[in-house]
Design a protein around this motif. Structure first.
Motif, PDB file in Angstrom:
ATOM      1  N   ALA A  97       0.847  -1.194   0.000  1.00 43.28           N
ATOM      2  CA  ALA A  97       0.000   0.000   0.000  1.00 43.28           C
ATOM      3  C   ALA A  97       0.885   1.247   0.000  1.00 43.28           C
ATOM      4  O   ALA A  97       0.506   2.293  -0.503  1.00 43.28           O
ATOM      5  CB  ALA A  97      -0.921  -0.001   1.209  1.00 43.28           C
ATOM      6  N   TRP A  98       2.056   1.138   0.584  1.00 44.59           N
ATOM      7  CA  TRP A  98       3.048   2.204   0.450  1.00 44.59           C
ATOM      8  C   TRP A  98       4.028   1.799  -0.626  1.00 44.59           C
ATOM      9  O   TRP A  98       4.487   0.657  -0.652  1.00 44.59           O
ATOM     10  CB  TRP A  98       3.855   2.413   1.746  1.00 44.59           C
ATOM     11  CG  TRP A  98       3.152   3.151   2.823  1.00 44.59           C
ATOM     12  CD1 TRP A  98       2.768   2.643   4.024  1.00 44.59           C
ATOM     13  CD2 TRP A  98       2.761   4.531   2.823  1.00 44.59           C
ATOM     14  NE1 TRP A  98       2.162   3.624   4.773  1.00 44.59           N
ATOM     15  CE2 TRP A  98       2.142   4.785   4.059  1.00 44.59           C
ATOM     16  CE3 TRP A  98       2.869   5.565   1.896  1.00 44.59           C
ATOM     17  CZ2 TRP A  98       1.626   6.031   4.405  1.00 44.59           C
ATOM     18  CZ3 TRP A  98       2.361   6.806   2.233  1.00 44.59           C
ATOM     19  CH2 TRP A  98       1.749   7.031   3.472  1.00 44.59           C
ATOM     20  N   ASP A  99       4.356   2.718  -1.477  1.00 45.30           N
ATOM     21  CA  ASP A  99       5.413   2.466  -2.436  1.00 45.30           C
ATOM     22  C   ASP A  99       6.290   3.715  -2.477  1.00 45.30           C
ATOM     23  O   ASP A  99       5.802   4.827  -2.236  1.00 45.30           O
ATOM     24  CB  ASP A  99       4.813   2.183  -3.821  1.00 45.30           C
ATOM     25  CG  ASP A  99       5.877   1.680  -4.804  1.00 45.30           C
ATOM     26  OD1 ASP A  99       6.912   1.153  -4.349  1.00 45.30           O
ATOM     27  OD2 ASP A  99       5.661   1.817  -6.025  1.00 45.30           O
ATOM     28  N   MET A 100       7.569   3.523  -2.749  1.00 42.92           N
ATOM     29  CA  MET A 100       8.466   4.662  -2.878  1.00 42.92           C
ATOM     30  C   MET A 100       8.567   4.983  -4.369  1.00 42.92           C
ATOM     31  O   MET A 100       9.020   4.140  -5.157  1.00 42.92           O
ATOM     32  CB  MET A 100       9.850   4.345  -2.297  1.00 42.92           C
ATOM     33  CG  MET A 100       9.851   3.925  -0.835  1.00 42.92           C
ATOM     34  SD  MET A 100       9.002   5.061   0.281  1.00 42.92           S
ATOM     35  CE  MET A 100      10.117   6.470   0.288  1.00 42.92           C
ATOM     36  N   GLN A 101       8.114   6.158  -4.733  1.00 42.20           N
ATOM     37  CA  GLN A 101       8.087   6.514  -6.152  1.00 42.20           C
ATOM     38  C   GLN A 101       8.818   7.832  -6.383  1.00 42.20           C
ATOM     39  O   GLN A 101       8.597   8.808  -5.663  1.00 42.20           O
ATOM     40  CB  GLN A 101       6.631   6.615  -6.633  1.00 42.20           C
ATOM     41  CG  GLN A 101       5.877   5.303  -6.428  1.00 42.20           C
ATOM     42  CD  GLN A 101       4.513   5.295  -7.066  1.00 42.20           C
ATOM     43  OE1 GLN A 101       4.074   6.286  -7.656  1.00 42.20           O
ATOM     44  NE2 GLN A 101       3.818   4.176  -6.951  1.00 42.20           N
ATOM     45  N   LYS A 102       9.629   7.823  -7.399  1.00 39.27           N
ATOM     46  CA  LYS A 102      10.373   9.046  -7.707  1.00 39.27           C
ATOM     47  C   LYS A 102       9.456  10.034  -8.413  1.00 39.27           C
ATOM     48  O   LYS A 102       8.785   9.683  -9.386  1.00 39.27           O
ATOM     49  CB  LYS A 102      11.575   8.737  -8.596  1.00 39.27           C
ATOM     50  CG  LYS A 102      12.478   9.960  -8.789  1.00 39.27           C
ATOM     51  CD  LYS A 102      13.365   9.839  -9.995  1.00 39.27           C
ATOM     52  CE  LYS A 102      14.551   8.947  -9.726  1.00 39.27           C
ATOM     53  NZ  LYS A 102      15.492   8.958 -10.866  1.00 39.27           N
TER      54      LYS A 102
END
Ligand SMILES: Cc1cc2nc3c(=O)[nH]c(=O)nc-3n(C[C@H](O)[C@H](O)[C@H](O)COP(=O)(O)OP(=O)(O)OC[C@H]3O[C@@H](n4cnc5c(N)ncnc54)[C@H](O)[C@@H]3O)c2cc1C
Ligand SMILES: Cc1ncc(C[n+]2csc(CCOP(=O)(O)OP(=O)(O)O)c2C)c(N)n1
Ligand code: SF4
Ligand code: SF4
Ligand code: SF4
Ligand SMILES: [Mg+2]
Lengths: 594, 351
Positions: free
Chosen positions: A576-581
């Protein structure tokens, strides 16, 4: 609160504090990562693309990004963003292949750039790749504007300046050096399709107190004096020197005097130390070089004898806040102070001054003698004439000149194409790209480095004080640069939340080292800010609010102190959390990044 | 499993407790459990509870058996004493340790497999003996560590991840504990920190045997439809009857509360236990009533949570065995070997 629209390009842009604060919106964390990867050339080009003068700015920028840096809030000292820019410039390789091609066949439009300071140079750089014929008119024999005439060589070596100025001139600018413009009407009669006025704010302020006229031979206007030093007309200064003023010009004047042989140098400032306009580091450097800064001393009169300056009388004040919290000067009652002086450098500010622009050409000026401009397009009240840099809104700095130039160039391009300067202006945009490479693997170095800010090594004092050409700062070497780069928190790698995946397990709340994440009942912003895992007291920083979850609660993330460590995403069982640039598309002509 | 160490940076406004520590000082190493495991929330609740109580970490003794749950003492209270014992044998070790040094806060962590299967006998006897400790079971209805077999607390008819139903009746550790002498019995849910932190604080400060059965979903093997130990099931079926919090001695007792809603129970150290009844006809001081109530609601598929039973004026092992005031591990040789004369007088007493 309403759910946050993360696709609004400004939302995540604000999270990248440094990039948001940079007038030209340089993609700081991206270039810092490139430096960490020893890809200096790419790091340089990324800078060149947005701020045009990375080598110059890496030494001289006013760095509005640094006080804004997130690291100030999570730890103490900002990342040395500016000096890392210099690392990219110092260690870059051959950039020829990266430069935008300039078409041989021109597009038929001719643009006149007035003045050859950073503003005009940046406009030229943006327009040339599109096939414009660009003419530059400059009164001095060489380009660079105040970067050449004002910033002393011990802060900015000539070769660094020339390299970046020439890079642009060599793209095919038609240079008219030594051409002082004395009439705007004459310029307009030359029939260019557009005009960009980048002539700066060239007039130094003077002080009208008793004795001024009689002592004239021993009083110089700071910026005129610095430029005569830059061009080699002045090579020494004798006796006791007093520099009046508290800005960066004053700092450059006093440090230059020290190097040119002054017997003693004092800076005397009307106001208190903390409210001086000079940057913190400029004051520090001056004091390190043994130059006393004397505060709260407004000048009363110049004392002269037989046409020779003897000294200055100063009154003693202190600054106390009035009922509105604004500082006002109050006499302390101490007796006035006399200081001996043989030479005075006046560094009390600059003004716009364009007497050569006739006032009947449809170019309106306001009461401060600044042109009336549209703040987005930089167009004046004469549709063909644009302003940018110091000539637009008064003295600023190099990075603002670059930022203005990008916008003015877009406007000029739109105008030449017959388009509307506002409606047809390209919009901002944002792309979000997942950085997940595998289980617990991210494409960026997510680990938080608690290291303290790395100091920039300096040349030996005796060497720098005896030769004005010796650069004071040595800059980071590759190793120190790599250390400092590690401190950056990668604020552009965003925490992106997907409601429908969340099972409300609390894992992210438990792991977050900064207590950024809360699952709470929704409410009004002010009240919601008090009910989170940690109170969200920094109102400048947004709350990221989700849609309602199955328990009716919402996820609220306070962006203020997030370390972008990615632990929330690592501990989330459902992604549900993603690290996105976040990659921002900030419209700019001839952009290498596009 | 996360490999990145948790940054040492912390929120600048984090509360500093009476002994100068923040919540972050009560953490352990970063968990190696599956992301999202309920057990990690229980650990986080323990961290908060200990920080709020302002207890010194080095005064804690953490003891566990075997299982994912039993691994968790590694992930909280990094600066305390610990013993990771044998499967189902935490009670024996805890008994010995508590007897040896009664000055430590004894905190036992176990799983449903550890306590209701292999260690069921040990569990029963530590309750009977009323060791002065807080015993927490991270109850996920499965053997998490060995990859998801049904455990003895799993409800009849609830299914495995692959849809196979469980054929046996569950063991309810809470009812069991009430029947055989526990004086502080609670059930909670890892996803409800507000409730859980209060219970842990109260349980730690309770003098006697405290037991908390925490339904703690296993995201890997028991969080599907058909499970009665999932996040979704607990969110739908949880019924809190009494919430509890520990109120330090220096805080005034609450007197003017709406009748029946709040009750302060005085504890031996002058502190009190603040109970808030969320269900008017539930009485947490009546053991038989509590056991019946749980049974009835359980039949309806509800999971009753909160402080279910408490008796504050009780004896624990140290009182029952009439032990000396000095912790046994601090007795010196002279006390332990009082000499021939003493032996003679003891022998004499048996003649
Ligand atoms: C002492 C001093 C130190 C500074 N240090 C820094 C620093 O460290 N970092 C920083 O970011 N900024 C610094 N600045 C500010 C910075 O130099 C200016 O903000 C910046 O150069 C403005 O750029 P510009 O292109 O608008 O104008 P300018 O750089 O002023 O360039 C204008 C050009 O137009 C030419 N021109 C003017 N009138 C005519 C005319 N009638 N005909 C033909 N040509 C004309 C001038 O000769 C000049 O070359 C400093 C300024 C001073 C005075
Ligand atoms: C004596 C012994 N028997 C069996 C095992 C294998 N085993 C390890 S953990 C475990 C079950 C643990 O279940 P539980 O206590 O519920 O812990 P969870 O992992 O679910 O938290 C078993 C059977 C063992 N380690 N030792
Ligand atoms: S930590 Fe890095 S990305 Fe964040 S504001 Fe500072 S320099 Fe920019
Ligand atoms: S990245 Fe996630 S875990 Fe790390 S500080 Fe930000 S919100 Fe917290
Ligand atoms: S860890 Fe993931 S699933 Fe769990 S609460 Fe956070 S976002 Fe939701
Ligand atoms: Mg289990």
């Amino acid at each position: 609160m309403k759910p946050t629209n993360i696709h609004n390009p400004d939302y995540f842009h604000k999270v990248v504090d440094c990039q948001w604060a940079c007038p030209a919106h340089t993609p700081v964390p991206e270039y810092i990562r490139l430096i960490a990867a020893e890809r200096y050339t790419e790091a340089y080009m990324l800078n060149w693309d947005s701020n045009v003068f990375p080598g110059i700015l890496g030494r001289t920028c006013d760095r509005p990004c640094e006080p804004a840096c997130r690291r100030v809030r999570t730890e103490e000292k900002p990342v040395a963003i500016c000096r890392l820019k210099r690392v990219a410039a110092d260690y870059k390789g051959d950039i020829t292949d990266y430069l935008p091609p300039v078409p041989k066949k021109k597009n038929g439009f001719r643009v006149a750039l007035l003045g050859c300071g950073p503003a005009s140079l940046a406009v030229a750089r943006d327009l040339l790749p599109l096939g414009y014929e660009v003419h530059m008119f400059e009164k001095d024999p060489a380009g660079g504007g105040m970067m050449r005439t004002q910033i002393p060589a011990f802060r900015l070596p000539a070769d660094v300046l020339e390299e970046e100025v020439d890079l642009i001139l060599d793209m095919g600018v038609e240079c008219h050096f030594g051409h002082e413009i004395t009439s705007m009407k004459e310029m307009l009669d030359m029939g260019f399709d557009a005009y960009f006025v980048g002539t700066g704010a060239p007039r130094g302020r003077d002080l009208d107190i008793p004795g001024r006229a009689e002592s004239d031979a021993h009083i110089s206007i700071g910026i005129d004096w610095l430029s005569s030093v830059a061009f080699g007309h002045t090579t020494s200064i004798q006796g006791k020197v007093i520099v009046m003023g508290g800005g960066n010009t004053a700092m450059d004047c006093c440090r230059t005097s020290k190097r040119l042989g002054a017997e003693s140098v004092h800076v005397v400032v009307r106001s208190g130390f903390d409210v001086m306009k000079a940057s913190e580091w400029e004051k520090e450097e001056a004091m390190l070089e043994g130059i006393p800064i004397i505060n709260n001393r407004p000048p009363r009169e110049f004392v002269h004898e037989g046409g020779k300056l003897k000294g200055i009388w100063f009154t003693c004040i202190e600054q106390v806040p009035d009922e509105n919290g604004r500082l006002k000067s109050v006499p302390t009652g101490e007796p006035d102070v006399f200081m001996e002086a043989d030479h005075v450098l006046m560094a009390i500010g600059q003004e716009n001054h364009c007497p050569w622009i006739e006032r009947d050409l449809g170019i309106e000026f306001d009461k401060w003698d600044c042109p009336v401009l549209d703040e987005i397009t930089f167009q004046s009240t004469n549709a063909k004439v644009f302003f940018g840099g110091d000539s637009a809104f008064g003295p600023e700095n190099i990075i603002w000149a670059s930022a203005h130039a990008h916008q003015a160039a877009i406007s000029i391009h739109l105008m030449c194409q017959g388009k509307d300067l506002k409606k047809d202006r390209p919009p901002r945009g944002v792309n979000l790209i997942s950085q997940k490479m595998g289980v617990h693997e991210w494409s960026y170095d997510s680990e938080h480095d608690p290291a303290k800010r790395v100091f920039v090594p300096h040349s030996k004092l005796d060497k720098t004080l005896s030769n004005i050409k010796v650069e004071v700062e040595l800059g980071f070497d590759a190793r120190l640069g790599a250390h400092e780069a590690q401190r950056c928190l990668n604020c552009d790698i965003q925490t992106v939340f997907t409601e429908k995946l969340c099972i409300e397990c609390d894992a992210c709340v438990d792991i977050c080292p900064m207590d950024c994440i809360s699952f709470v009942e929704n409410g009004e912003e002010a009240e919601l800010r008090t009910r989170l895992m940690a109170p969200a007291e920094n109102l400048e920083q947004d709350l990221y609010v989700s849609e309602a979850l199955p328990t009716t609660r919402v996820m609220v993330k306070d962006e203020d102190l997030c370390l972008h460590c990615g632990l929330c995403a690592e501990r989330c069982p459902t992604n549900a959390w993603d690290m996105q640039k976040s990659v921002f598309h900030l419209p700019q002509l001839g952009s290498y990044a596009e | 499993m996360t490999f990145v160490a948790k940054p040492t940076a912390r929120h600048p406004s984090l509360k500093i407790n009476e002994i100068g520590l923040t919540r972050r000082d009560y953490e352990g190493s970063v968990s190696t459990l599956c992301a999202g495991c309920g057990h990690d929330s229980v650990s986080a609740a323990i961290v908060s509870a200990c920080a709020e109580l302002g207890l010194p970490p080095h005064k804690f003794l953490k003891i566990s058996g075997i299982g994912c749950s039993s691994k968790t003492p590694n992930y909280f209270l990094g600066h305390s004493h610990g013993f990771n014992s044998v499967h189902g044998r935490m009670p024996s070790v805890a008994t010995g340790a508590s007897l040896a040094n009664k000055e430590l806060y004894c905190l036992g962590i176990s799983g449903d497999g550890d306590s209701a299967s292999i260690g069921f006998g040990q569990f029963a006897h530590i309750v009977r003996r009323r060791i002065n400790m807080l015993y927490i079971v991270d109850n996920n209805g499965t053997y998490g560590l060995t990859k998801g077999q049904f455990s003895a607390t799993n409800d009849l008819g609830s299914t495995s991840k692959r849809g196979v139903p469980n054929l046996y009746e569950p063991i309810d550790l809470v009812s069991m504990a009430m029947q055989i002498g526990a004086t502080f019995v609670a059930r909670s849910f890892s996803g409800d920190k507000r409730q859980l932190v209060g219970l842990i604080k109260a349980g730690l400060m309770h003098r006697g045997f405290s037991f908390i059965d925490v339904i703690s979903p296993c995201v890997a093997f028991n969080n599907h439809n058909g499970s009665t130990k999932s996040f979704a099931h607990m969110r739908n079926m949880q019924r809190e009857v009494v919430s509890a919090d520990y109120v330090a001695p220096q805080v005034e007792m609450q007197i003017d509360y709406a009748a029946g809603e709040t009750e302060d129970v005085t504890m031996p150290d002058g502190a009190h236990l603040r109970l808030r009844k969320l269900h008017s006809d539930y009485d947490p001081h009546d053991r038989l009533h509590a056991i019946n109530y749980l049974g009835e609601r359980g039949r309806e598929g509800e999971v009753v949570t909160g402080l279910l039973y408490v008796k504050s004026d009780t004896e624990n092992t140290h009182d029952i065995l009439n032990l000396v005031d000095t912790p046994l591990n601090s007795l010196d040789e002279e006390d332990l070997c009082p000499g021939l004369d003493a032996l003679e007088s003891i022998n004499q007493s048996f003649r």
